[in-house]
Write an enzyme that holds these catalytic residues in place. Sequence first.
Site, PDB file in Angstrom:
ATOM      1  N   GLY A  44      24.050  -3.060  55.076  1.00 23.77           N
ATOM      2  CA  GLY A  44      23.065  -4.045  55.471  1.00 23.77           C
ATOM      3  C   GLY A  44      22.328  -4.703  54.321  1.00 23.77           C
ATOM      4  O   GLY A  44      22.691  -4.580  53.147  1.00 23.77           O
ATOM      5  N   HIS A  72      30.373   2.178  42.446  1.00 23.47           N
ATOM      6  CA  HIS A  72      30.521   3.534  42.985  1.00 23.47           C
ATOM      7  C   HIS A  72      31.228   4.454  41.989  1.00 23.47           C
ATOM      8  O   HIS A  72      32.455   4.488  41.935  1.00 23.47           O
ATOM      9  CB  HIS A  72      31.308   3.497  44.299  1.00 23.47           C
ATOM     10  CG  HIS A  72      30.511   3.022  45.459  1.00 23.47           C
ATOM     11  ND1 HIS A  72      29.972   3.880  46.391  1.00 23.47           N
ATOM     12  CD2 HIS A  72      30.134   1.781  45.834  1.00 23.47           C
ATOM     13  CE1 HIS A  72      29.299   3.191  47.294  1.00 23.47           C
ATOM     14  NE2 HIS A  72      29.383   1.909  46.971  1.00 23.47           N
ATOM     15  N   GLY A  86      27.796  -6.413  49.505  1.00 24.38           N
ATOM     16  CA  GLY A  86      27.714  -7.824  49.851  1.00 24.38           C
ATOM     17  C   GLY A  86      26.443  -8.473  49.342  1.00 24.38           C
ATOM     18  O   GLY A  86      26.267  -9.684  49.472  1.00 24.38           O
ATOM     19  N   PHE A  87      25.533  -7.646  48.792  1.00 18.26           N
ATOM     20  CA  PHE A  87      24.282  -8.138  48.224  1.00 18.26           C
ATOM     21  C   PHE A  87      24.207  -7.700  46.767  1.00 18.26           C
ATOM     22  O   PHE A  87      24.869  -6.749  46.358  1.00 18.26           O
ATOM     23  CB  PHE A  87      23.083  -7.580  49.001  1.00 18.26           C
ATOM     24  CG  PHE A  87      22.995  -8.072  50.425  1.00 18.26           C
ATOM     25  CD1 PHE A  87      22.154  -9.119  50.768  1.00 18.26           C
ATOM     26  CD2 PHE A  87      23.758  -7.484  51.423  1.00 18.26           C
ATOM     27  CE1 PHE A  87      22.075  -9.573  52.081  1.00 18.26           C
ATOM     28  CE2 PHE A  87      23.695  -7.925  52.736  1.00 18.26           C
ATOM     29  CZ  PHE A  87      22.853  -8.979  53.070  1.00 18.26           C
ATOM     30  N   ASN A 119      31.690  -1.830  46.532  1.00 15.80           N
ATOM     31  CA  ASN A 119      31.575  -2.212  47.934  1.00 15.80           C
ATOM     32  C   ASN A 119      30.144  -2.658  48.204  1.00 15.80           C
ATOM     33  O   ASN A 119      29.288  -1.862  48.559  1.00 15.80           O
ATOM     34  CB  ASN A 119      31.940  -1.044  48.857  1.00 15.80           C
ATOM     35  CG  ASN A 119      31.650  -1.374  50.322  1.00 15.80           C
ATOM     36  OD1 ASN A 119      31.516  -2.540  50.681  1.00 15.80           O
ATOM     37  ND2 ASN A 119      31.537  -0.353  51.146  1.00 15.80           N
ATOM     38  N   CYS A 177      24.452   1.743  44.431  1.00 21.64           N
ATOM     39  CA  CYS A 177      24.690   0.672  45.402  1.00 21.64           C
ATOM     40  C   CYS A 177      23.413   0.287  46.153  1.00 21.64           C
ATOM     41  O   CYS A 177      22.532  -0.321  45.579  1.00 21.64           O
ATOM     42  CB  CYS A 177      25.826   1.063  46.348  1.00 21.64           C
ATOM     43  SG  CYS A 177      26.611  -0.374  47.124  1.00 21.64           S
ATOM     44  N   MET A 178      23.272   0.612  47.429  1.00 23.09           N
ATOM     45  CA  MET A 178      22.027   0.320  48.139  1.00 23.09           C
ATOM     46  C   MET A 178      20.849   0.966  47.418  1.00 23.09           C
ATOM     47  O   MET A 178      19.776   0.373  47.299  1.00 23.09           O
ATOM     48  CB  MET A 178      22.108   0.820  49.577  1.00 23.09           C
ATOM     49  CG  MET A 178      20.802   0.714  50.368  1.00 23.09           C
ATOM     50  SD  MET A 178      20.204  -0.965  50.661  1.00 23.09           S
ATOM     51  CE  MET A 178      21.248  -1.451  52.044  1.00 23.09           C
ATOM     52  N   SER A 221      28.808   2.180  54.432  1.00 23.20           N
ATOM     53  CA  SER A 221      28.399   0.880  53.914  1.00 23.20           C
ATOM     54  C   SER A 221      29.098  -0.274  54.623  1.00 23.20           C
ATOM     55  O   SER A 221      28.667  -1.428  54.512  1.00 23.20           O
ATOM     56  CB  SER A 221      28.676   0.794  52.403  1.00 23.20           C
ATOM     57  OG  SER A 221      27.855   1.687  51.679  1.00 23.20           O
ATOM     58  N   GLU A 270      31.636   7.543  42.142  1.00 21.24           N
ATOM     59  CA  GLU A 270      32.362   8.634  42.820  1.00 21.24           C
ATOM     60  C   GLU A 270      33.763   8.209  43.253  1.00 21.24           C
ATOM     61  O   GLU A 270      34.544   9.032  43.740  1.00 21.24           O
ATOM     62  CB  GLU A 270      31.570   9.125  44.032  1.00 21.24           C
ATOM     63  CG  GLU A 270      31.748   8.330  45.311  1.00 21.24           C
ATOM     64  CD  GLU A 270      31.081   6.961  45.294  1.00 21.24           C
ATOM     65  OE1 GLU A 270      31.339   6.169  46.211  1.00 21.24           O
ATOM     66  OE2 GLU A 270      30.298   6.680  44.354  1.00 21.24           O
ATOM     67  N   GLY A 321      24.544   2.461  51.101  1.00 17.67           N
ATOM     68  CA  GLY A 321      24.271   2.230  52.514  1.00 17.67           C
ATOM     69  C   GLY A 321      24.571   0.793  52.891  1.00 17.67           C
ATOM     70  O   GLY A 321      24.832  -0.048  52.026  1.00 17.67           O
TER      71      GLY A 321
END
Length: 371
Positions: free
Chosen positions: A238, A348, A308-309, A306, A264-265, A46, A350, A236
């Site tokens: 981006g 996360h 950024g979006f 973690n 997350c992603m 990520s 995990e 992931g």
Amino acid sequence: MAKAILALADGRIFRGEALGAIGNTVGEVCFNTSLTGYQEILTDPSYTDQIITFTYPHIGNVGVNETDMESDAISVRGCIVRAPARITSNYRAEKDLAAWLSDNSVVGIADIDTRALVRHLRDHGAQNGVIASDGMSEADAVAMAKAWDGLEGRDLVGQVSCKQKGEWQQGTYNLDAASFNSPASDKHVVAFDFGCKRNIFRKLADRGLNVTVVPAQTPATAVLALNPDGIFLSNGPGDPAAVAYAVETIRELLDSNVPIFGICMGHQLLSQALGLSTFKLKFGHRGGNHPVKDLTTGKIEITSQNHGFAVADDNIPENVEITHRSLFDETVEGLCVKEKAIFSVQYHPEASPGPQDADYLFDRFAEIIKS
């Protein structure tokens, strides 16, 4: 030791000592507030195309080892620390941090005021930056940072996803036995690899789930042809808005009646498939101390994060329920589809590194599948 500079796109310059490989690198400069787990952070896919700043000052004291890798290689473009450890003290260490970075051609900088840097990023937002230890001028470094495309609008998932289908049955690491667990499996999960951390697959395997890992661009028909008992959407790097092909695939899978769990992603892509949108945070959520409220129970979890979006909550469909929110900024941290076995979280569970308050989410997914 060679001198190094960190140049931000807004012209701010930090001067320090070279760490790792000699050279220059460009990426989005961000920070992580975790106190431990620097190796897991540096190998988390990520962080692709990012330069990570560690807010904890002393980094590297336990060295690095192959067992604690979260992917096959270091994922970051650069590394920033205040005080790198001069001595490695851990019986599990196979190499020291500086040598490991150098061997993997990762450019870093040490001995800068990371508190000042983090305050700057909090005030002005995450931004492009350049670390240079090869003699590049400060003016050229700033120009290089300004010219870089950044992360917004870029699909990095295709860059880090696996290239072909594979199987995963390895459980979590047992320190006493100095080996990975080998749990028996009786159910089958197909996991999309958008840039997944290994410990997520291990947590699934621990619960008796045999995991088939597929590339990010695998079509829905191919996934369903594997007859999964559950579908997992991984983390992931981006901009999630740039991964339209995955959103379309997930939208097709929503009608399959197969349980779906996203992290997350995966949470962001699922949200888009359900009709929500995403946006870029000012400086992101990265650390192991983020409080999240479970709105369904009222309980507070301390989480590892973690991203950024984030998912916008200004247009929530009637069939979607927001289940978790950040206590830092009230952003969406989890959702579910009403009357369906579909749910996701932004953080996360995990850990690696971080607290294990949210480990129950893997139990929930396994219980749904097995029931």
